[in-house]
Every structure is written in structure tokens, then in C-alpha cells.
Design a protein around this motif. Structure first.
Motif, PDB file in Angstrom:
ATOM      1  N   VAL A 141      21.893   2.756 -44.360  1.00 20.22           N
ATOM      2  CA  VAL A 141      20.826   3.148 -43.450  1.00 20.22           C
ATOM      3  C   VAL A 141      21.405   3.970 -42.298  1.00 20.22           C
ATOM      4  O   VAL A 141      22.617   4.031 -42.112  1.00 20.22           O
ATOM      5  CB  VAL A 141      20.083   1.910 -42.891  1.00 20.22           C
ATOM      6  N   ASP A 142      20.522   4.591 -41.542  1.00 17.22           N
ATOM      7  CA  ASP A 142      20.939   5.451 -40.450  1.00 17.22           C
ATOM      8  C   ASP A 142      21.563   4.645 -39.311  1.00 17.22           C
ATOM      9  O   ASP A 142      21.112   3.539 -38.996  1.00 17.22           O
ATOM     10  CB  ASP A 142      19.735   6.228 -39.907  1.00 17.22           C
ATOM     11  N   LYS A 143      22.573   5.213 -38.689  1.00 21.81           N
ATOM     12  CA  LYS A 143      23.177   4.581 -37.521  1.00 21.81           C
ATOM     13  C   LYS A 143      22.158   4.528 -36.386  1.00 21.81           C
ATOM     14  O   LYS A 143      21.347   5.424 -36.215  1.00 21.81           O
ATOM     15  CB  LYS A 143      24.414   5.363 -37.084  1.00 21.81           C
TER      16      LYS A 143
ATOM     17  N   ALA B 140       9.167  -7.859 -40.247  1.00 22.84           N
ATOM     18  CA  ALA B 140      10.409  -7.092 -40.252  1.00 22.84           C
ATOM     19  C   ALA B 140      10.601  -6.354 -41.574  1.00 22.84           C
ATOM     20  O   ALA B 140      10.178  -6.833 -42.630  1.00 22.84           O
ATOM     21  CB  ALA B 140      11.593  -8.021 -40.012  1.00 22.84           C
ATOM     22  N   GLU B 141      11.232  -5.197 -41.509  1.00 20.96           N
ATOM     23  CA  GLU B 141      11.757  -4.563 -42.713  1.00 20.96           C
ATOM     24  C   GLU B 141      13.019  -5.319 -43.124  1.00 20.96           C
ATOM     25  O   GLU B 141      13.708  -5.918 -42.286  1.00 20.96           O
ATOM     26  CB  GLU B 141      12.102  -3.096 -42.459  1.00 20.96           C
ATOM     27  N   ALA B 142      13.349  -5.276 -44.407  1.00 16.55           N
ATOM     28  CA  ALA B 142      14.511  -6.021 -44.887  1.00 16.55           C
ATOM     29  C   ALA B 142      15.056  -5.398 -46.168  1.00 16.55           C
ATOM     30  O   ALA B 142      14.318  -4.760 -46.917  1.00 16.55           O
ATOM     31  CB  ALA B 142      14.147  -7.488 -45.135  1.00 16.55           C
ATOM     32  N   PHE B 143      16.349  -5.595 -46.392  1.00 19.54           N
ATOM     33  CA  PHE B 143      16.946  -5.228 -47.672  1.00 19.54           C
ATOM     34  C   PHE B 143      18.162  -6.095 -47.946  1.00 19.54           C
ATOM     35  O   PHE B 143      18.725  -6.720 -47.036  1.00 19.54           O
ATOM     36  CB  PHE B 143      17.290  -3.731 -47.737  1.00 19.54           C
ATOM     37  N   ASP B 144      18.559  -6.164 -49.203  1.00 21.74           N
ATOM     38  CA  ASP B 144      19.744  -6.910 -49.606  1.00 21.74           C
ATOM     39  C   ASP B 144      20.127  -6.487 -51.015  1.00 21.74           C
ATOM     40  O   ASP B 144      19.378  -5.776 -51.700  1.00 21.74           O
ATOM     41  CB  ASP B 144      19.493  -8.423 -49.565  1.00 21.74           C
ATOM     42  N   ILE B 145      21.282  -6.932 -51.462  1.00 19.39           N
ATOM     43  CA  ILE B 145      21.699  -6.799 -52.857  1.00 19.39           C
ATOM     44  C   ILE B 145      21.769  -8.205 -53.439  1.00 19.39           C
ATOM     45  O   ILE B 145      22.458  -9.069 -52.899  1.00 19.39           O
ATOM     46  CB  ILE B 145      23.059  -6.097 -52.989  1.00 19.39           C
ATOM     47  N   SER B 146      21.043  -8.436 -54.516  1.00 17.85           N
ATOM     48  CA  SER B 146      21.039  -9.748 -55.148  1.00 17.85           C
ATOM     49  C   SER B 146      21.938  -9.744 -56.382  1.00 17.85           C
ATOM     50  O   SER B 146      21.718  -8.977 -57.321  1.00 17.85           O
ATOM     51  CB  SER B 146      19.623 -10.150 -55.557  1.00 17.85           C
ATOM     52  N   CYS B 147      22.934 -10.642 -56.342  1.00 15.06           N
ATOM     53  CA  CYS B 147      23.761 -10.908 -57.520  1.00 15.06           C
ATOM     54  C   CYS B 147      23.429 -12.283 -58.084  1.00 15.06           C
ATOM     55  O   CYS B 147      24.223 -12.867 -58.827  1.00 15.06           O
ATOM     56  CB  CYS B 147      25.242 -10.823 -57.156  1.00 15.06           C
TER      57      CYS B 147
ATOM     58  N   GLY C 196      12.149  -2.248 -36.401  1.00 13.05           N
ATOM     59  CA  GLY C 196      11.766  -0.843 -36.295  1.00 13.05           C
ATOM     60  C   GLY C 196      11.281  -0.236 -37.598  1.00 13.05           C
ATOM     61  O   GLY C 196      11.189  -0.896 -38.642  1.00 13.05           O
ATOM     62  N   ARG C 197      10.986   1.065 -37.536  1.00 17.58           N
ATOM     63  CA  ARG C 197      10.565   1.859 -38.689  1.00 17.58           C
ATOM     64  C   ARG C 197      11.203   3.240 -38.571  1.00 17.58           C
ATOM     65  O   ARG C 197      11.614   3.662 -37.499  1.00 17.58           O
ATOM     66  CB  ARG C 197       9.037   2.007 -38.738  1.00 17.58           C
ATOM     67  N   GLY C 198      11.239   3.958 -39.684  1.00 16.76           N
ATOM     68  CA  GLY C 198      11.744   5.322 -39.680  1.00 16.76           C
ATOM     69  C   GLY C 198      13.090   5.448 -40.377  1.00 16.76           C
ATOM     70  O   GLY C 198      13.793   4.472 -40.618  1.00 16.76           O
ATOM     71  N   GLY C 199      13.448   6.679 -40.727  1.00 12.21           N
ATOM     72  CA  GLY C 199      14.705   6.931 -41.420  1.00 12.21           C
ATOM     73  C   GLY C 199      14.587   6.684 -42.912  1.00 12.21           C
ATOM     74  O   GLY C 199      13.490   6.534 -43.465  1.00 12.21           O
ATOM     75  N   THR C 200      15.738   6.598 -43.564  1.00 12.46           N
ATOM     76  CA  THR C 200      15.794   6.428 -45.016  1.00 12.46           C
ATOM     77  C   THR C 200      16.741   5.306 -45.387  1.00 12.46           C
ATOM     78  O   THR C 200      17.861   5.224 -44.868  1.00 12.46           O
ATOM     79  CB  THR C 200      16.274   7.722 -45.696  1.00 12.46           C
ATOM     80  N   LEU C 201      16.284   4.439 -46.270  1.00 17.27           N
ATOM     81  CA  LEU C 201      17.158   3.448 -46.900  1.00 17.27           C
ATOM     82  C   LEU C 201      17.688   4.072 -48.186  1.00 17.27           C
ATOM     83  O   LEU C 201      16.912   4.428 -49.066  1.00 17.27           O
ATOM     84  CB  LEU C 201      16.392   2.166 -47.204  1.00 17.27           C
ATOM     85  N   LYS C 202      19.006   4.194 -48.273  1.00 16.58           N
ATOM     86  CA  LYS C 202      19.631   4.817 -49.430  1.00 16.58           C
ATOM     87  C   LYS C 202      20.189   3.750 -50.366  1.00 16.58           C
ATOM     88  O   LYS C 202      20.961   2.886 -49.946  1.00 16.58           O
ATOM     89  CB  LYS C 202      20.765   5.747 -48.978  1.00 16.58           C
ATOM     90  N   VAL C 203      19.792   3.804 -51.628  1.00 15.64           N
ATOM     91  CA  VAL C 203      20.329   2.940 -52.667  1.00 15.64           C
ATOM     92  C   VAL C 203      21.258   3.796 -53.513  1.00 15.64           C
ATOM     93  O   VAL C 203      20.837   4.818 -54.057  1.00 15.64           O
ATOM     94  CB  VAL C 203      19.210   2.334 -53.541  1.00 15.64           C
ATOM     95  N   ILE C 204      22.525   3.396 -53.613  1.00 11.41           N
ATOM     96  CA  ILE C 204      23.539   4.252 -54.226  1.00 11.41           C
ATOM     97  C   ILE C 204      24.257   3.509 -55.338  1.00 11.41           C
ATOM     98  O   ILE C 204      24.857   2.451 -55.112  1.00 11.41           O
ATOM     99  CB  ILE C 204      24.563   4.718 -53.171  1.00 11.41           C
ATOM    100  N   LEU C 205      24.191   4.050 -56.545  1.00 14.52           N
ATOM    101  CA  LEU C 205      25.015   3.547 -57.637  1.00 14.52           C
ATOM    102  C   LEU C 205      26.384   4.181 -57.502  1.00 14.52           C
ATOM    103  O   LEU C 205      26.526   5.398 -57.604  1.00 14.52           O
ATOM    104  CB  LEU C 205      24.393   3.896 -59.001  1.00 14.52           C
TER     105      LEU C 205
END
Length: 216
Positions: free
Chosen positions: A132-134, A113-120, A201-210
Motif C-alpha cells: 500500500v501507499d506510504k 475499517a479497511e483491512a487486508f491480510d494473507i491467509s495461509c 482512511g480511504r484512497g490509494g491502491t492496494l497492490k496484490v503481487i505474485l
């Protein structure tokens, strides 16, 4: 441009330029999901910090695209300083309360799987959103709840906040082992395993925003 693999972008929504640190996963033949990930040398705009880390300056309101050409891209992004625990004498952005990072694995080998998170886990020095895209199939938690955006809050305000590891909670719902940052508090932890956002899935863009100096 749409692709059958996933790209990443980093956006600075603040009014000042910022230094961005990108740490890459190491090659590891035992890692069947991502044995040969991209690295510092694959992105010409990065200045090498060490074997696994590069940095670049991102102007106010600007976006930097990362296109791995379909190769596995696994690592994390930290704003202002390198990822670390509290920095004595620093201001907030430069590590007074540690550092928050955006973590991700994109385009791993199937069926991983693809994955993302924010680590504090190591603290908070910036407020980050990841978007990410709807309709992209991203979800979290035991009920596979659909989601398209996550963001971190302040140091002890992330319990119940999906996609975020609270401070010193190395296992999402608890601390395993010693505290990574002994002088920081523990949690409060998540009550369910909601720290990772995943999809098949795959495709689209993961956006990281400050984002600005307060959470979105």
C-alpha cells in the motif's frame, strides 16, 4: 489517477502467465460494513466460475486494475487454482501444500475499517506480497504499528510475520474448531494478533503481487 476511494491491482512478477481466481463476498443485509459488495459481473474481464467467483489470465509482468468506483470490494485472490486444501498428486503451485490467498475489504461503510491480510490457513502454493501507499495510515497489532508491505513465507515459517495467518490458525493466535486442512500441520501460530492490516482512511491502491518462487 488519485481517488477518494481505494482501488486494487493484481501484478504477476513471474516469467509465466498465471490464472487468477477472485472470490467475492456475498451480499448480506445484516453486514452493516459491506451489505452490497461488488461481484463477478462488475468486472468485464472476469470469466464466471460460479456465483461468487471469477477468473482471468494474467500475463508475465502484467498488472490488472480493479476499480470498484467506490463501492465496497471484499473478497480474496488465489493464484494458479481455486482456494482449497492440499490436492493429491499436485505440484507446489497447484496445491501440493494447499493454497495461500490475499484477502481484503476495501471501501466499507463508515466507520468500518479497511483491512487486508494473507491467509495461509489452507496452506501455501504461492508467495504473495501486498503493498500500500506510504503515509496511508495502515497499521497492525496491539500497538498499531505502521506498515506498507506484507508477504507470506513457507508453510510453517509465518509466525512473527505481520499480516499473515499461519497454517490452520483460523483465529491468528490459535486454531478454533477443527483444522480446515487436516493433513497439514498446525502453525506455529502468531503470539499476538498481528494477522490483519487495517486503517480508517480511504484512497490509494492496494497492490496484490505474485512474486517469484521464493519469498521476497
Amino acid at each position: 489517477m488519485s481517488t477518494n476511494y481505494t482501488t486494487l491491482s493484481v501484478t504477476n512478477q513471474t516469467k509465466k502467465s498465471v490464472e487468477v481466481y477472485v472470490t467475492f463476498a456475498a451480499s448480506n443485509s445484516a453486514n452493516k460494513c459491506c451489505p452490497s459488495p461488488v461481484g463477478v459481473s462488475d468486472f468485464g474481464f472476469l470469466t464466471k466460475v460460479n456465483k461468487l467467483m471469477g477468473k482471468f489470465e494474467l500475463g508475465a509482468g502484467k498488472t490488472q486494475e480493479f476499480d470498484s468506483k467506490g463501492a465496497c470490494f471484499s473478497g480474496n485472490i488465489c493464484f494458479y487454482i481455486e482456494p482449497q486444501c492440499p490436492v493429491p498428486g499436485a505440484d507446489f503451485n497447484h496445491g501440493k501444500e494447499g493454497t495461500s490467498i490475499a484477502e481484503f475489504t476495501l471501501n466499507p461503510n463508515t466507520p468500518c475499517a479497511e483491512a487486508f491480510d494473507i491467509s495461509c490457513v489452507n496452506g501455501v502454493n504461492s508467495f504473495i506480497a501486498m503493498e500500500v501507499d506510504k503515509g496511508g495510515g495502515w497499521n497492525y497489532g496491539p500497538n498499531k504499528t505502521p506498515i506498507t508491505k506484507i508477504y507470506n513465507k513457507g508453510l510453517q515459517e509465518n509466525s512473527g510475520n505481520p499480516g499473515v495467518f499461519p497454517v490452520n490458525c483460523t483465529d491468528c493466535i490459535q486454531l478454533v474448531g477443527d483444522k480446515p486442512c487436516p493433513i497439514l500441520p498446525l502453525g506455529p501460530a502468531q503470539t499476538e494478533r498481528i494477522c490483519n492490516i487495517q486503517r480508517s482512511g480511504r484512497g490509494g491502491t492496494l497492490k496484490v503481487i505474485l512474486i517469484a518462487s521464493v519469498p521476497c
